[in-house]
Design a protein around this motif. Structure first.
Motif, PDB file in Angstrom:
ATOM      1  N   ASN A  12    -116.526  49.977  -3.347  1.00 21.73           N
ATOM      2  CA  ASN A  12    -116.218  48.609  -2.909  1.00 21.73           C
ATOM      3  C   ASN A  12    -114.969  48.594  -2.039  1.00 21.73           C
ATOM      4  O   ASN A  12    -114.078  49.432  -2.198  1.00 21.73           O
ATOM      5  N   HIS A  13    -114.906  47.625  -1.168  1.00 17.22           N
ATOM      6  CA  HIS A  13    -113.743  47.450  -0.294  1.00 17.22           C
ATOM      7  C   HIS A  13    -113.592  45.973   0.019  1.00 17.22           C
ATOM      8  O   HIS A  13    -114.575  45.268   0.225  1.00 17.22           O
ATOM      9  N   THR A  44    -112.392  42.384   5.881  1.00 17.36           N
ATOM     10  CA  THR A  44    -113.424  43.416   5.827  1.00 17.36           C
ATOM     11  C   THR A  44    -113.883  43.525   4.376  1.00 17.36           C
ATOM     12  O   THR A  44    -113.079  43.505   3.451  1.00 17.36           O
ATOM     13  N   VAL A  45    -115.222  43.639   4.196  1.00 15.54           N
ATOM     14  CA  VAL A  45    -115.813  43.629   2.861  1.00 15.54           C
ATOM     15  C   VAL A  45    -116.938  44.663   2.796  1.00 15.54           C
ATOM     16  O   VAL A  45    -117.736  44.780   3.731  1.00 15.54           O
ATOM     17  N   LEU A  55    -118.619  45.078   6.381  1.00 15.73           N
ATOM     18  CA  LEU A  55    -118.779  43.997   7.346  1.00 15.73           C
ATOM     19  C   LEU A  55    -117.431  43.361   7.652  1.00 15.73           C
ATOM     20  O   LEU A  55    -116.531  43.375   6.827  1.00 15.73           O
ATOM     21  N   VAL A  56    -117.324  42.788   8.831  1.00 14.31           N
ATOM     22  CA  VAL A  56    -116.167  41.979   9.198  1.00 14.31           C
ATOM     23  C   VAL A  56    -116.584  40.530   9.021  1.00 14.31           C
ATOM     24  O   VAL A  56    -117.568  40.087   9.608  1.00 14.31           O
ATOM     25  N   ALA A  86    -109.752  44.487  11.778  1.00 13.75           N
ATOM     26  CA  ALA A  86    -110.863  44.508  10.828  1.00 13.75           C
ATOM     27  C   ALA A  86    -111.973  45.442  11.287  1.00 13.75           C
ATOM     28  O   ALA A  86    -112.546  46.170  10.476  1.00 13.75           O
ATOM     29  N   ALA A  87    -112.284  45.431  12.567  1.00 14.88           N
ATOM     30  CA  ALA A  87    -113.325  46.322  13.085  1.00 14.88           C
ATOM     31  C   ALA A  87    -112.930  47.783  12.887  1.00 14.88           C
ATOM     32  O   ALA A  87    -113.754  48.609  12.474  1.00 14.88           O
ATOM     33  N   GLN A  88    -111.686  48.102  13.154  1.00 20.56           N
ATOM     34  CA  GLN A  88    -111.204  49.470  12.956  1.00 20.56           C
ATOM     35  C   GLN A  88    -111.267  49.855  11.478  1.00 20.56           C
ATOM     36  O   GLN A  88    -111.704  50.949  11.127  1.00 20.56           O
ATOM     37  N   ARG A  89    -110.856  48.932  10.595  1.00 22.09           N
ATOM     38  CA  ARG A  89    -110.884  49.234   9.162  1.00 22.09           C
ATOM     39  C   ARG A  89    -112.318  49.414   8.675  1.00 22.09           C
ATOM     40  O   ARG A  89    -112.593  50.294   7.867  1.00 22.09           O
ATOM     41  N   ALA A  90    -113.260  48.628   9.162  1.00 20.21           N
ATOM     42  CA  ALA A  90    -114.662  48.777   8.773  1.00 20.21           C
ATOM     43  C   ALA A  90    -115.173  50.160   9.168  1.00 20.21           C
ATOM     44  O   ALA A  90    -115.923  50.790   8.408  1.00 20.21           O
ATOM     45  N   ARG A  91    -114.779  50.646  10.320  1.00 20.45           N
ATOM     46  CA  ARG A  91    -115.176  52.003  10.735  1.00 20.45           C
ATOM     47  C   ARG A  91    -114.556  53.056   9.810  1.00 20.45           C
ATOM     48  O   ARG A  91    -115.207  54.042   9.445  1.00 20.45           O
TER      49      ARG A  91
END
Length: 103
Positions: A12-13, A44-45, A55-56, A86-91
């Motif tokens: 989970n994140h 981000t989840v 997902l963002v 958020a996009a970077q963290r999702a990656r």
């Protein structure tokens, strides 16, 4: 201070990016007047029960009646920065999931 891991033991994140951005209800001579309970939040989840990649999310928090949000140019820049983070963290979370479980 330690940095929390990208994912927990179940995969989970959840992480908020940037500060919540409050909805501008009107402009006054002192500047924008903001609705205290209506704001956008960038998160981000990843939920292991759903088996999804991260997902963002952009959420209209605390005021579901707002289908639009009026932003100042500075707020729009702030939202753009939060979305990029958020996009970077999702990656990064996707890479961590692939490294751990090959997802």
């Amino acid at each position: 201070m330690t940095t929390p891991p990208l994912i927990d033991q179940h995969g989970n994140h959840r992480q908020q990016h940037g500060a919540p951005i409050h909805h501008v209800i009107r402009f006054t001579t002192r500047g924008p007047e903001r609705h205290p309970h209506a704001y956008l939040q960038c998160v981000t989840v990843r939920d292991c029960r759903k088996g999804e990649l991260p997902l963002v999310e952009i959420k209209h928090a605390n005021h579901p009646a707002y289908f639009f949000t009026d932003l100042t140019p500075d707020d729009a820049d702030q939202l753009g920065d939060a979305l990029k983070q958020a996009a970077q963290r999702a990656r990064e979370v996707t890479d961590a999931l692939q490294a751990r479980w090959g997802l």
